[in-house]
Design a protein around this motif. Structure first.
Motif, PDB file in Angstrom:
ATOM      1  N   SER A  19       0.829  -1.205   0.000  1.00 43.44           N
ATOM      2  CA  SER A  19       0.000   0.000   0.000  1.00 43.44           C
ATOM      3  C   SER A  19       0.864   1.256   0.000  1.00 43.44           C
ATOM      4  CB  SER A  19      -0.984   0.006   1.167  1.00 43.44           C
ATOM      5  OG  SER A  19      -0.278  -0.180   2.361  1.00 43.44           O
ATOM      6  N   ALA A  20       2.058   1.171   0.627  1.00 41.94           N
ATOM      7  CA  ALA A  20       2.954   2.331   0.592  1.00 41.94           C
ATOM      8  C   ALA A  20       3.369   2.632  -0.839  1.00 41.94           C
ATOM      9  CB  ALA A  20       4.181   2.066   1.457  1.00 41.94           C
ATOM     10  N   THR A  21       3.722   1.578  -1.584  1.00 40.24           N
ATOM     11  CA  THR A  21       4.108   1.791  -2.981  1.00 40.24           C
ATOM     12  C   THR A  21       2.948   2.384  -3.772  1.00 40.24           C
ATOM     13  OG1 THR A  21       4.920  -0.448  -2.660  1.00 40.24           O
ATOM     14  CG2 THR A  21       5.568   0.663  -4.689  1.00 40.24           C
ATOM     15  N   ALA A  22       1.744   1.832  -3.513  1.00 40.67           N
ATOM     16  CA  ALA A  22       0.575   2.323  -4.227  1.00 40.67           C
ATOM     17  C   ALA A  22       0.373   3.808  -3.945  1.00 40.67           C
ATOM     18  CB  ALA A  22      -0.668   1.542  -3.805  1.00 40.67           C
ATOM     19  N   LEU A  23       0.546   4.187  -2.670  1.00 40.74           N
ATOM     20  CA  LEU A  23       0.403   5.591  -2.288  1.00 40.74           C
ATOM     21  C   LEU A  23       1.408   6.469  -3.029  1.00 40.74           C
ATOM     22  CD1 LEU A  23      -0.244   5.952   1.519  1.00 40.74           C
ATOM     23  CD2 LEU A  23      -1.225   7.323  -0.326  1.00 40.74           C
ATOM     24  N   LEU A  24       2.663   5.986  -3.041  1.00 35.47           N
ATOM     25  CA  LEU A  24       3.724   6.735  -3.708  1.00 35.47           C
ATOM     26  C   LEU A  24       3.395   6.943  -5.184  1.00 35.47           C
ATOM     27  CD1 LEU A  24       7.240   5.598  -2.494  1.00 35.47           C
ATOM     28  CD2 LEU A  24       6.358   7.918  -2.750  1.00 35.47           C
ATOM     29  N   LEU A  25       3.002   5.822  -5.826  1.00 36.65           N
ATOM     30  CA  LEU A  25       2.690   5.911  -7.255  1.00 36.65           C
ATOM     31  C   LEU A  25       1.491   6.832  -7.485  1.00 36.65           C
ATOM     32  CD1 LEU A  25       3.191   2.260  -8.485  1.00 36.65           C
ATOM     33  CD2 LEU A  25       4.607   4.270  -8.929  1.00 36.65           C
ATOM     34  N   GLY A  26       0.458   6.636  -6.652  1.00 38.60           N
ATOM     35  CA  GLY A  26      -0.734   7.469  -6.762  1.00 38.60           C
ATOM     36  C   GLY A  26      -0.372   8.926  -6.565  1.00 38.60           C
ATOM     37  N   GLY A  27       0.497   9.175  -5.601  1.00 40.38           N
ATOM     38  CA  GLY A  27       0.960  10.537  -5.341  1.00 40.38           C
ATOM     39  C   GLY A  27       1.605  11.131  -6.570  1.00 40.38           C
ATOM     40  N   CYS A  28       2.448  10.339  -7.219  1.00 38.29           N
ATOM     41  CA  CYS A  28       3.118  10.830  -8.413  1.00 38.29           C
ATOM     42  C   CYS A  28       2.105  11.195  -9.478  1.00 38.29           C
ATOM     43  CB  CYS A  28       4.068   9.771  -8.973  1.00 38.29           C
ATOM     44  SG  CYS A  28       5.541   9.621  -7.965  1.00 38.29           S
ATOM     45  N   GLU A  29       1.062  10.361  -9.597  1.00 34.82           N
ATOM     46  CA  GLU A  29       0.084  10.617 -10.626  1.00 34.82           C
ATOM     47  C   GLU A  29      -0.678  11.910 -10.343  1.00 34.82           C
ATOM     48  OE1 GLU A  29      -2.893   7.483 -11.710  1.00 34.82           O
ATOM     49  OE2 GLU A  29      -0.959   6.663 -12.406  1.00 34.82           O
ATOM     50  N   LEU A  30      -1.053  12.075  -9.051  1.00 31.29           N
ATOM     51  CA  LEU A  30      -1.737  13.305  -8.658  1.00 31.29           C
ATOM     52  C   LEU A  30      -0.850  14.501  -8.947  1.00 31.29           C
ATOM     53  CD1 LEU A  30      -3.476  12.523  -5.275  1.00 31.29           C
ATOM     54  CD2 LEU A  30      -4.512  13.073  -7.472  1.00 31.29           C
ATOM     55  N   ARG A  31       0.436  14.353  -8.627  1.00 31.38           N
ATOM     56  CA  ARG A  31       1.384  15.424  -8.816  1.00 31.38           C
ATOM     57  C   ARG A  31       1.428  15.787 -10.296  1.00 31.38           C
ATOM     58  NH1 ARG A  31       7.406  15.232  -8.579  1.00 31.38           N
ATOM     59  NH2 ARG A  31       8.025  17.311  -7.950  1.00 31.38           N
ATOM     60  N   GLN A  32       1.469  14.739 -11.138  1.00 26.76           N
ATOM     61  CA  GLN A  32       1.509  14.972 -12.572  1.00 26.76           C
ATOM     62  C   GLN A  32       0.259  15.724 -13.022  1.00 26.76           C
ATOM     63  OE1 GLN A  32       4.412  14.383 -13.789  1.00 26.76           O
ATOM     64  NE2 GLN A  32       3.590  15.639 -15.447  1.00 26.76           N
ATOM     65  N   ALA A  33      -0.899  15.345 -12.438  1.00 30.31           N
ATOM     66  CA  ALA A  33      -2.151  15.996 -12.822  1.00 30.31           C
ATOM     67  C   ALA A  33      -2.141  17.471 -12.436  1.00 30.31           C
ATOM     68  CB  ALA A  33      -3.327  15.290 -12.169  1.00 30.31           C
ATOM     69  N   MET A  34      -1.463  17.812 -11.342  1.00 30.63           N
ATOM     70  CA  MET A  34      -1.365  19.215 -10.948  1.00 30.63           C
ATOM     71  C   MET A  34      -0.375  19.952 -11.847  1.00 30.63           C
ATOM     72  SD  MET A  34      -3.403  19.820  -8.572  1.00 30.63           S
ATOM     73  CE  MET A  34      -2.892  21.350  -7.814  1.00 30.63           C
ATOM     74  N   TYR A  35       0.646  19.241 -12.294  1.00 33.65           N
ATOM     75  CA  TYR A  35       1.634  19.866 -13.174  1.00 33.65           C
ATOM     76  C   TYR A  35       1.002  20.206 -14.512  1.00 33.65           C
ATOM     77  CZ  TYR A  35       5.952  19.469 -10.512  1.00 33.65           C
ATOM     78  OH  TYR A  35       6.947  19.656  -9.592  1.00 33.65           O
ATOM     79  N   ASP A  36       0.176  19.300 -15.011  1.00 34.46           N
ATOM     80  CA  ASP A  36      -0.419  19.510 -16.322  1.00 34.46           C
ATOM     81  C   ASP A  36      -1.936  19.441 -16.183  1.00 34.46           C
ATOM     82  OD1 ASP A  36      -0.585  20.015 -18.930  1.00 34.46           O
ATOM     83  OD2 ASP A  36       0.182  18.084 -19.625  1.00 34.46           O
ATOM     84  N   GLN A  37      -2.519  20.549 -15.803  1.00 35.89           N
ATOM     85  CA  GLN A  37      -3.949  20.587 -15.505  1.00 35.89           C
ATOM     86  C   GLN A  37      -4.760  20.636 -16.796  1.00 35.89           C
ATOM     87  OE1 GLN A  37      -4.184  24.016 -12.932  1.00 35.89           O
ATOM     88  NE2 GLN A  37      -2.677  23.167 -11.525  1.00 35.89           N
ATOM     89  N   PRO A  38      -6.028  20.176 -16.727  1.00 41.88           N
ATOM     90  CA  PRO A  38      -6.850  20.185 -17.931  1.00 41.88           C
ATOM     91  C   PRO A  38      -7.303  21.596 -18.296  1.00 41.88           C
ATOM     92  CG  PRO A  38      -8.094  19.346 -16.075  1.00 41.88           C
ATOM     93  CD  PRO A  38      -6.718  19.573 -15.575  1.00 41.88           C
ATOM     94  N   LYS A  39      -6.344  22.460 -18.624  1.00 40.41           N
ATOM     95  CA  LYS A  39      -6.670  23.799 -19.107  1.00 40.41           C
ATOM     96  C   LYS A  39      -5.668  24.117 -20.206  1.00 40.41           C
ATOM     97  CE  LYS A  39      -3.604  26.279 -15.937  1.00 40.41           C
ATOM     98  NZ  LYS A  39      -3.459  27.105 -14.757  1.00 40.41           N
ATOM     99  N   TYR A  40      -6.027  25.030 -21.092  1.00 44.05           N
ATOM    100  CA  TYR A  40      -5.095  25.382 -22.151  1.00 44.05           C
ATOM    101  C   TYR A  40      -4.204  26.529 -21.718  1.00 44.05           C
ATOM    102  CZ  TYR A  40      -7.782  22.523 -25.385  1.00 44.05           C
ATOM    103  OH  TYR A  40      -8.388  21.477 -26.014  1.00 44.05           O
ATOM    104  N   GLU A  41      -2.887  26.356 -21.871  1.00 42.47           N
ATOM    105  CA  GLU A  41      -1.988  27.480 -21.716  1.00 42.47           C
ATOM    106  C   GLU A  41      -1.916  28.155 -23.077  1.00 42.47           C
ATOM    107  OE1 GLU A  41       1.532  26.817 -18.943  1.00 42.47           O
ATOM    108  OE2 GLU A  41       1.221  24.863 -19.845  1.00 42.47           O
ATOM    109  N   ALA A  42      -1.333  29.369 -23.113  1.00 40.55           N
ATOM    110  CA  ALA A  42      -1.236  30.096 -24.374  1.00 40.55           C
ATOM    111  C   ALA A  42      -0.636  29.198 -25.458  1.00 40.55           C
ATOM    112  CB  ALA A  42      -0.384  31.348 -24.194  1.00 40.55           C
TER     113      ALA A  42
END
Lengths: 188, 218
Positions: A9-32
Motif C-alpha cells: 500500500s505504501a508503494t501504491a500511495l507513492l505511485l498514486g501521489g506521483c500521478e496526482l502530482r503529474q495531474a497538478m503539473y499539467d492541468q486540464p486547461k489550455y496554456e497560451a
C-alpha cells in the motif's frame, strides 16, 4: 503478511501521489498556444467569427486606422508629434524594419546582405514626396514582396514608425543652414 | 524450540535499525533533491524541433531583435512564439528552396501551425509573467542564458522554486538598466549590489511581498 500488505500500500500511495502530482503539473486547461485536438487545425486559440467586433474595437476613425482622409492617403499624423513618439518610432523601426531597410533607411540591411531582394532607399525623391499615410499603408498592408506587419505592429506604433521614417528622410537631406549651431561646428 | 537468533545477533538488530533509518533518509534525500539535477530538469539539453531553428544564426549572426519574433514579451505574460508568417516574411524571399525549411513552407501553404517542442514549461500551478520582469529590468539573459549562442534552444536555468526565490529575495543582485534587457552581452558592474539597489529604488521594485506564496501560486 501484514508487512507485505503495508509495503504494497505504501508503494501504491507513492505511485498514486506521483500521478496526482503529474495531474497538478499539467492541468486540464489550455496554456497560451497549447495544441488542442478539438479543432481541425490544432489551435486552442480561436479566431473571432468573421464580421464581429469586440467592445472597444470599432474602428471608425479612418485617418487613425487606415491612414486615409476622404479616401486619400493622409498627409498628416493623427497623433500629436512629440519627442516620445519619435523615440518610440526609432525603437520599433530598429526592431521591425532595420533588418532589411537598415538603420538609416538606405535598404542595405543585414538580411539584404544575405541575399534578400533589395528594397528602395527611403531617400529617393518618390518616397520623400510620398504622404506620411503611405508609410502607414505599407506597414499595414505590405507592398510587393514585403509582408504586412499589421499583426505585429499595433496602430499607434505604425504611426510612430512612419513619423520616424520622415525624420530619417530629413536627416539624410538636411540643409546646412538649418542645423543647430552646435552640429554646424562639428562639420568640416 | 531452540532460539534462532542467539545473543550474539544483537549487533545485527542495532545495525539494522540504524541502517534502516540511514537508508530511508538517503532515499528521501534523493527523492527531494532529484529535481535539482540538471539531467532531471533538462538544463543544457537541446531538444529536437520540427525545423532546426538557430537563435545563433538569427540573433548573433543577423542581429534580429528578440521582439521581431517574440512580439508580446513586453506587454503580456506570454512571450509569444512566432507564427509561420513571421518566418515567411524573410523565407518567402530567401533560402526559398532549402529542404530544411520545407516544414515552414508546408505550414504556410496548408495553414497548419508548426508544432515546436516546448523547452521551458512551468507546472500549471505557477503563474509566471514576462511583462513585469522586462519592465523592471530583468534581462532575458539572466533567465534564458546566452540565447545568441544556441544553435538549438536549451534551458539555461532549472526554473525550480528555489531559483525564482533566489532572485525574489535579492533582486538587486540581478537587476540591470532597462535599456540593457535585450542585450545578450551585458556584464554586471563590479559594484552590482550597490548599483542594483539604486535601480531597485528608481524602478520602484516591490520587494516586500516578492516571496509571498500568492505572488506565484495565486
Amino acid at each position: 503478511m501484514l508487512n507485505r500488505a503495508l509495503a504494497l500500500s505504501a508503494t501504491a500511495l507513492l505511485l498514486g501521489g506521483c500521478e496526482l502530482r503529474q495531474a497538478m503539473y499539467d492541468q486540464p486547461k489550455y496554456e497560451a498556444y497549447e495544441a488542442s485536438d478539438t479543432f481541425d487545425n490544432g489551435l486552442s486559440a480561436r479566431q473571432p467569427v468573421e464580421g464581429t467586433i469586440a467592445r472597444g474595437q470599432l474602428r471608425l476613425d479612418s485617418h487613425l486606422y487606415e491612414g486615409k482622409v476622404n479616401g486619400e492617403l493622409a498627409t498628416t499624423l493623427p497623433l500629436e508629434l512629440t519627442e516620445d513618439l519619435l523615440k518610440r518610432g526609432q525603437q520599433r523601426y530598429d526592431i521591425f524594419c532595420s533588418p532589411c531597410h537598415d538603420r538609416t533607411g538606405t535598404g542595405n540591411g543585414m538580411i539584404v546582405k544575405r541575399g534578400l531582394k533589395q528594397p528602395p532607399s527611403f531617400h529617393v525623391m518618390r518616397l520623400r514626396e510620398a504622404p506620411i499615410g503611405y508609410f502607414f499603408d505599407v506597414i499595414t498592408n505590405g507592398f510587393g514582396a514585403m509582408y504586412s506587419y499589421s499583426s505585429r505592429v499595433p496602430i499607434k506604433d505604425r504611426w510612430a514608425i512612419a513619423a520616424y521614417v520622415r525624420a530619417l528622410q530629413f536627416s539624410q537631406n538636411a540643409e546646412f543652414d538649418k542645423l543647430p549651431a552646435e552640429d554646424r561646428r562639428q562639420l568640416p | 524450540m531452540p532460539q534462532i537468533f542467539g545473543r550474539s545477533f544483537n549487533w545485527f538488530a542495532n545495525v539494522s535499525i540504524v541502517g534502516g533509518i540511514a537508508g530511508a533518509s538517503l532515499l528521501l534525500g534523493i527523492l527531494l533533491n532529484i529535481n535539482r539535477l540538471d539531467y532531471v530538469s533538462h538544463v543544457g539539453m537541446p531538444k529536437d524541433q520540427p525545423v532546426p531553428f538557430s537563435h545563433k544564426h538569427h540573433v548573433a549572426g543577423m542581429g534580429i531583435d528578440c521582439r521581431y519574433c517574440h512580439t508580446t514579451v513586453e506587454e503580456s505574460a506570454f512571450a509569444g512564439i512566432p507564427p509561420t508568417e513571421t518566418c515567411m516574411s524573410c523565407h518567402s524571399l530567401i533560402w526559398t528552396e532549402a529542404p530544411m525549411l520545407e516544414p515552414v513552407r508546408a505550414s504556410f501553404r496548408d495553414e497548419m501551425p508548426l508544432q515546436w517542442t516546448r523547452i521551458h514549461d512551468l507546472p500549471d500551478f505557477v503563474y509566471f509573467k514576462h511583462d513585469i520582469h522586462i519592465a523592471q529590468g530583468i534581462g532575458c539573459q539572466t533567465c534564458h542564458g546566452n540565447v545568441d549562442a544556441m544553435p538549438l534552444m536549451w534551458k539555461a536555468q532549472t526554473l525550480n522554486m528555489e531559483w525564482c526565490l533566489e532572485c525574489h529575495r535579492a533582486p538587486q543582485d540581478f537587476i540591470r538598466p532597462r535599456e540593457e534587457v535585450f542585450n545578450m552581452n551585458w556584464v554586471p558592474p563590479a559594484n552590482q549590489s550597490a548599483a542594483g539597489m539604486e535601480l531597485v529604488k528608481k524602478y520602484g521594485v516591490q520587494t516586500s511581498q516578492l516571496t509571498d506564496c500568492s505572488v506565484c501560486h495565486l
